[in-house]
Design a protein around this motif. Structure first.
Motif, short mmCIF file in Angstrom:
data_model
loop_
_atom_site.label_atom_id
_atom_site.label_comp_id
_atom_site.label_asym_id
_atom_site.label_seq_id
_atom_site.Cartn_x
_atom_site.Cartn_y
_atom_site.Cartn_z
N ALA A 17 -5.14 -1.97 1.38
CA ALA A 17 -4.11 -3.00 1.52
C ALA A 17 -4.81 -4.36 1.66
O ALA A 17 -5.64 -4.54 2.56
CB ALA A 17 -3.24 -2.72 2.73
N ASN A 76 0.82 -1.21 0.00
CA ASN A 76 0.00 0.00 0.00
C ASN A 76 0.86 1.27 0.00
O ASN A 76 0.55 2.22 -0.71
CB ASN A 76 -0.93 0.00 1.21
N LEU A 93 -7.27 3.35 -1.99
CA LEU A 93 -6.36 2.23 -1.84
C LEU A 93 -6.77 1.40 -0.65
O LEU A 93 -7.17 1.95 0.39
CB LEU A 93 -4.92 2.72 -1.61
N THR A 142 -4.92 6.17 2.18
CA THR A 142 -5.99 5.38 1.56
C THR A 142 -6.86 6.12 0.55
O THR A 142 -7.48 5.47 -0.29
CB THR A 142 -6.93 4.80 2.63
N THR A 157 -2.21 -4.51 -3.02
CA THR A 157 -3.10 -3.38 -2.77
C THR A 157 -4.18 -3.33 -3.85
O THR A 157 -3.89 -3.55 -5.02
CB THR A 157 -2.31 -2.05 -2.80
#
Length: 148
Positions: free
Chosen positions: A96, A14, A94, A73, A102
């Motif tokens: 993880a 990530n 995003l 994120t 990711t």
């Protein structure tokens, strides 16, 4: 409002994906029909695209404002046409999936108002999903290229 969304799983942690996405200079040239962008502030930029809608060929200039920046994120933004009657919004998100993978989600919606609005919105309705997919794949390819 015409929109497009696409998810892609990337074989990168990530933080690697975030470090790429958080800087628009990394991915701006990967946007379909991209001509140029200029960063005005950390949260505002102008973008120029070419528009090819059959017999109409012109440049579209958009002002982009980052409205949410949640490291590592989410980044979301609003769009507004500088001379055309375009407006919209989008985001990169995003997630993880594990230490080495990711999920990147890209979303964009754009609406055109005025005399050519319905015609342009029909074109955008068909093209935005493909553009979102192309963008996600281009980011994946660029990240893989940088890792070599």
């Amino acid at each position: 409002m015409p929109s497009g969304i696409h998810q892609v799983e990337l074989a990168f942690p990530n933080d690697v994906v975030w470090n790429f996405v958080k800087d628009m200079n990394n991915w701006a040239p990967l946007v379909p029909n991209y001509i140029h962008h200029e960063k005005l502030t950390e949260r505002q930029s102008t973008w120029e695209f070419k528009s090819d809608t059959g017999i109409l060929k012109n440049k579209i200039r958009l002002l982009t404002d980052i409205i949410e920046w949640n490291e590592p994120t989410m980044v979301s933004f609003d769009l507004k046409g500088q001379s055309e009657k375009y407006f919209g919004a989008g985001f990169f998100e995003l997630k993880a999936l594990n230490l080495h993978k990711t999920r990147l989600t890209g979303f964009l919606e754009v609406n055109v108002i005025g005399t050519m609005g319905s015609h342009m919105n029909s074109i955008l309705k068909a093209s935005l999903p493909k553009s979102a997919e192309e963008m996600a794949k281009a980011i994946s390819s660029k990240l893989a290229e940088q890792r070599k």
